[in-house]
Design a protein around this motif. Structure first.
Motif, PDB file in Angstrom:
ATOM      1  N   PHE A 240     -41.092 -19.540  34.985  1.00  0.00           N
ATOM      2  CA  PHE A 240     -41.422 -19.726  36.386  1.00  0.00           C
ATOM      3  C   PHE A 240     -42.684 -20.555  36.563  1.00  0.00           C
ATOM      4  CE2 PHE A 240     -43.577 -18.418  40.258  1.00  0.00           C
ATOM      5  CZ  PHE A 240     -42.583 -18.717  41.174  1.00  0.00           C
ATOM      6  N   ASP A 241     -43.694 -20.234  35.783  1.00  0.00           N
ATOM      7  CA  ASP A 241     -44.969 -20.937  35.933  1.00  0.00           C
ATOM      8  C   ASP A 241     -44.893 -22.372  35.417  1.00  0.00           C
ATOM      9  OD1 ASP A 241     -46.200 -18.801  37.135  1.00  0.00           O
ATOM     10  OD2 ASP A 241     -46.966 -17.967  35.268  1.00  0.00           O
ATOM     11  N   LEU A 242     -44.156 -22.559  34.321  1.00  0.00           N
ATOM     12  CA  LEU A 242     -44.148 -23.885  33.692  1.00  0.00           C
ATOM     13  C   LEU A 242     -43.088 -24.816  34.266  1.00  0.00           C
ATOM     14  CD1 LEU A 242     -44.755 -23.148  29.906  1.00  0.00           C
ATOM     15  CD2 LEU A 242     -46.419 -23.381  31.739  1.00  0.00           C
ATOM     16  N   ALA A 243     -42.131 -24.267  35.008  1.00  0.00           N
ATOM     17  CA  ALA A 243     -41.015 -25.087  35.480  1.00  0.00           C
ATOM     18  C   ALA A 243     -41.523 -26.292  36.258  1.00  0.00           C
ATOM     19  CB  ALA A 243     -40.089 -24.247  36.363  1.00  0.00           C
ATOM     20  N   SER A 244     -41.370 -27.450  35.688  1.00  0.00           N
ATOM     21  CA  SER A 244     -41.808 -28.686  36.339  1.00  0.00           C
ATOM     22  C   SER A 244     -40.629 -29.293  37.088  1.00  0.00           C
ATOM     23  CB  SER A 244     -42.307 -29.658  35.280  1.00  0.00           C
ATOM     24  OG  SER A 244     -41.228 -29.977  34.422  1.00  0.00           O
ATOM     25  N   GLY A 245     -40.860 -30.427  37.710  1.00  0.00           N
ATOM     26  CA  GLY A 245     -39.802 -31.105  38.451  1.00  0.00           C
ATOM     27  C   GLY A 245     -38.615 -31.430  37.566  1.00  0.00           C
ATOM     28  N   GLY A 246     -38.890 -31.790  36.320  1.00  0.00           N
ATOM     29  CA  GLY A 246     -37.820 -32.152  35.391  1.00  0.00           C
ATOM     30  C   GLY A 246     -36.907 -30.975  35.101  1.00  0.00           C
ATOM     31  N   PHE A 247     -37.493 -29.834  34.803  1.00  0.00           N
ATOM     32  CA  PHE A 247     -36.695 -28.639  34.556  1.00  0.00           C
ATOM     33  C   PHE A 247     -35.891 -28.279  35.801  1.00  0.00           C
ATOM     34  CE2 PHE A 247     -36.251 -23.978  34.706  1.00  0.00           C
ATOM     35  CZ  PHE A 247     -35.487 -23.799  33.566  1.00  0.00           C
ATOM     36  N   ARG A 248     -36.574 -28.293  36.932  1.00  0.00           N
ATOM     37  CA  ARG A 248     -35.909 -27.915  38.184  1.00  0.00           C
ATOM     38  C   ARG A 248     -34.687 -28.771  38.478  1.00  0.00           C
ATOM     39  NH1 ARG A 248     -39.024 -24.462  41.306  1.00  0.00           N
ATOM     40  NH2 ARG A 248     -41.003 -24.099  40.278  1.00  0.00           N
ATOM     41  N   SER A 249     -34.820 -30.089  38.275  1.00  0.00           N
ATOM     42  CA  SER A 249     -33.687 -30.938  38.641  1.00  0.00           C
ATOM     43  C   SER A 249     -32.535 -30.766  37.648  1.00  0.00           C
ATOM     44  CB  SER A 249     -34.108 -32.404  38.788  1.00  0.00           C
ATOM     45  OG  SER A 249     -34.167 -33.051  37.554  1.00  0.00           O
ATOM     46  N   THR A 250     -32.858 -30.588  36.365  1.00  0.00           N
ATOM     47  CA  THR A 250     -31.791 -30.480  35.369  1.00  0.00           C
ATOM     48  C   THR A 250     -30.990 -29.195  35.551  1.00  0.00           C
ATOM     49  OG1 THR A 250     -33.345 -31.574  33.883  1.00  0.00           O
ATOM     50  CG2 THR A 250     -31.309 -30.793  32.913  1.00  0.00           C
ATOM     51  N   VAL A 251     -31.658 -28.152  36.003  1.00  0.00           N
ATOM     52  CA  VAL A 251     -31.011 -26.839  36.054  1.00  0.00           C
ATOM     53  C   VAL A 251     -30.583 -26.462  37.480  1.00  0.00           C
ATOM     54  CG1 VAL A 251     -32.954 -25.255  36.415  1.00  0.00           C
ATOM     55  CG2 VAL A 251     -31.238 -24.709  34.685  1.00  0.00           C
ATOM     56  N   ARG A 252     -30.864 -27.341  38.438  1.00  0.00           N
ATOM     57  CA  ARG A 252     -30.628 -27.029  39.858  1.00  0.00           C
ATOM     58  C   ARG A 252     -29.209 -26.536  40.148  1.00  0.00           C
ATOM     59  NH1 ARG A 252     -28.807 -29.983  44.402  1.00  0.00           N
ATOM     60  NH2 ARG A 252     -28.608 -31.944  43.270  1.00  0.00           N
ATOM     61  N   LEU A 253     -28.222 -27.201  39.552  1.00  0.00           N
ATOM     62  CA  LEU A 253     -26.830 -26.855  39.858  1.00  0.00           C
ATOM     63  C   LEU A 253     -26.456 -25.448  39.394  1.00  0.00           C
ATOM     64  CD1 LEU A 253     -24.988 -30.200  39.014  1.00  0.00           C
ATOM     65  CD2 LEU A 253     -25.846 -29.418  41.224  1.00  0.00           C
ATOM     66  N   ALA A 254     -27.281 -24.850  38.532  1.00  0.00           N
ATOM     67  CA  ALA A 254     -26.996 -23.488  38.060  1.00  0.00           C
ATOM     68  C   ALA A 254     -27.147 -22.470  39.190  1.00  0.00           C
ATOM     69  CB  ALA A 254     -27.910 -23.124  36.902  1.00  0.00           C
ATOM     70  N   LYS A 255     -27.649 -22.907  40.334  1.00  0.00           N
ATOM     71  CA  LYS A 255     -27.734 -22.013  41.487  1.00  0.00           C
ATOM     72  C   LYS A 255     -26.401 -21.957  42.238  1.00  0.00           C
ATOM     73  CE  LYS A 255     -31.611 -24.067  43.254  1.00  0.00           C
ATOM     74  NZ  LYS A 255     -32.593 -24.169  44.343  1.00  0.00           N
ATOM     75  N   SER A 256     -25.462 -22.807  41.872  1.00  0.00           N
ATOM     76  CA  SER A 256     -24.219 -22.936  42.639  1.00  0.00           C
ATOM     77  C   SER A 256     -23.378 -21.662  42.604  1.00  0.00           C
ATOM     78  CB  SER A 256     -23.398 -24.098  42.089  1.00  0.00           C
ATOM     79  OG  SER A 256     -24.150 -25.292  42.145  1.00  0.00           O
ATOM     80  N   SER A 257     -22.659 -21.449  43.692  1.00  0.00           N
ATOM     81  CA  SER A 257     -21.953 -20.186  43.912  1.00  0.00           C
ATOM     82  C   SER A 257     -20.786 -19.983  42.951  1.00  0.00           C
ATOM     83  CB  SER A 257     -21.481 -20.141  45.363  1.00  0.00           C
ATOM     84  OG  SER A 257     -20.089 -20.044  45.444  1.00  0.00           O
ATOM     85  N   CYS A 258     -20.688 -18.771  42.438  1.00  0.00           N
ATOM     86  CA  CYS A 258     -19.622 -18.408  41.491  1.00  0.00           C
ATOM     87  C   CYS A 258     -18.251 -18.440  42.163  1.00  0.00           C
ATOM     88  CB  CYS A 258     -19.919 -17.022  40.933  1.00  0.00           C
ATOM     89  SG  CYS A 258     -18.754 -16.485  39.694  1.00  0.00           S
ATOM     90  N   SER A 259     -18.174 -18.002  43.415  1.00  0.00           N
ATOM     91  CA  SER A 259     -16.850 -17.944  44.066  1.00  0.00           C
ATOM     92  C   SER A 259     -16.274 -19.345  44.280  1.00  0.00           C
ATOM     93  CB  SER A 259     -16.933 -17.194  45.401  1.00  0.00           C
ATOM     94  OG  SER A 259     -17.886 -17.804  46.239  1.00  0.00           O
TER      95      SER A 259
END
Lengths: 300, 300
Positions: free
Chosen positions: B206-225
């Protein structure tokens, strides 16, 4: 105060902009091996003048090394051996174990503070320098007990002027955490860019690339001269993190291949937990205004 | 004109907003199984009223199905069997082969235009609906020769009202391209989120997550249904694309593990070619103003 910045690219140039705005120093000297970049940095007003390595590290209060980590291995020992006794040296490299090991026994080791601001973009060179790149972000300071307290205090003051929070770690802990949070996402993006370009017509990718594709693969634009030596120096943790990632991808792939869709659902829902990390609704959130400084140690 | 939208989440809700703004229709009916979402859609003014599936598909000019692709398999045949002869039906699903096969022999098949707008965010529900979600993006229209020309013309007019470009493909080509450009990046992000959360302390991420990490992993928030049934329906191409991706990751990993850094350099430089695709400096670039409509076929 006089600040010398070695390397006037994205990081060095952005530091020059923000430190000047914060009135952290009144004189900014640049050292830059690329004549083109040196000229651009002067035109952009990033530094007041360009000097040679030999001249620029003399008679200065603070030296910031912001060059690719392979180049740093050549430059840091020269800098530490050439500085006055009241000069502080810091670096901005993404890897730390190789670099700190190299100067562990240097007589001027106490004047060096190894640091790594967790901030950047996929662009490079003086024109990539932007204001506010570091604000609200975290920076890692490594092995702080090996540095002299006065030198450490100056670097802490610099990061506070940039409105950054500081996390203290050992070089080993920094290389481990950074492998997962930064180096692995870059490797994932490089490989994804190659996989998609290999299998799909470039015109179709271009036309169909939506926001989702763009964000996932964005880091694949990052410069080779910066990233190749990072992977070289942090090879062990990066290989471990890639093994871990490949294992998770294989599991995801197998759940689809074997039509184990309950398992697939579990994997997606587990991944969704990253929301609480990314969306900031997290009890551990650092309020930058309070300048909370965090200490990560294995003992925690 | 009267438009009925089935499913008032991110896509259905955003369509309602933009089609209303474009004055494409003067009456918007919503069909929504979730009472909470139905209520929210009314409060947000996305539709004029909510009707039952049975009532909402009667006496309407255009029906847009914007629900998860597993739910669509249940709803589409009911819709096609229940509509008047002058009603056009389209869908917004991310997979097409399973869906079109299901209704290939339906007597009202000509009234259906299978479509897939390449646009979205990682959020869901009526509150995720945003204006301008589709503008300047591309939409895929599948197997257009199986649809009646009048129905096709209405859907083309709708996408033009949304300021989208249209690519025509077979369902099979769409599922292949979408596997690489959309489904694989989602799978990559889900697995990356799991790998990092498995191996690293959540507070440190959480503390270290930079813009690069955030953008690469962003889609992992997408809905399971939404995403579970996409992977189910496009399983073959998604598994192929994951195999391809894992192969590229393994190659990247091996170049580091075996210290073949010349090979690593080649892989990074090859990945960097994605810049010309992402940064838009590409001869194939579509100027949206000109409403160029593209035709992708295997013969090209």
């Amino acid at each position: 105060m006089k600040v010398t910045i070695i390397g006037l690219g994205l990081i060095g140039g952005s530091l020059a902009k923000d430190l000047r705005l914060a009135k952290f120093a009144d004189e900014f000297i640049g050292i830059e091996t690329s004549e083109v970049h040196a000229q651009q940095a002067l035109e952009l007003g990033l530094v007041d003048r360009i000097e040679s390595l030999e001249a620029g590290i003399k008679d200065t209060d603070l030296i910031i090394i912001a060059i690719p980590v392979d180049k740093e291995l050549e430059v840091l020992p020269v800098v530490l051996s050439g500085i006055d006794k009241n000069t502080t040296v810091t670096d901005m490299g993404s890897t730390k174990k190789v670099i700190t090991s190299l100067v562990d026994n240097h007589p001027n080791r106490k004047q060096f503070i190894p640091a790594h601001p967790m901030s950047g973009t996929e662009y490079s060179g003086p024109h990539a320098a932007v204001e506010g790149l570091f604000k609200g972000k975290i920076t890692i300071v490594c092995d702080h007990e090996s540095s002299g307290p006065q030198h450490l205090a100056l670097i802490e003051k610099m990061f506070q002027a940039l409105e950054m929070n500081i996390a203290y770690m050992s070089s080993d802990e920094q290389d481990h955490s950074t492998a997962y949070v930064s180096h692995l996402p870059h490797a994932a993006a490089f490989a994804l860019a190659n996989a998609v370009q290999d299998k799909e017509d470039r015109n179709i990718i271009f036309d169909l690339a939506s926001g989702g594709f763009r964000s996932t693969v964005r880091l694949a634009k990052s410069s080779c001269s910066m990233w190749k030596p990072i992977f070289e120096q942090n090879d062990q943790y990066v290989v471990d993190s890639l093994d871990e990632y490949i294992r998770h991808l294989q599991q995801f792939r197998d759940s689809i291949k074997n039509k184990h869709f309950d398992e697939l659902e579990k994997l997606i829902i587990s991944a969704n937990k990253i929301r609480t990390i990314l969306d900031g609704d997290h009890p551990h959130f650092i309020k930058n205004e309070e300048k909370i400084i965090k200490l990560y140690t294995k003992q925690q």
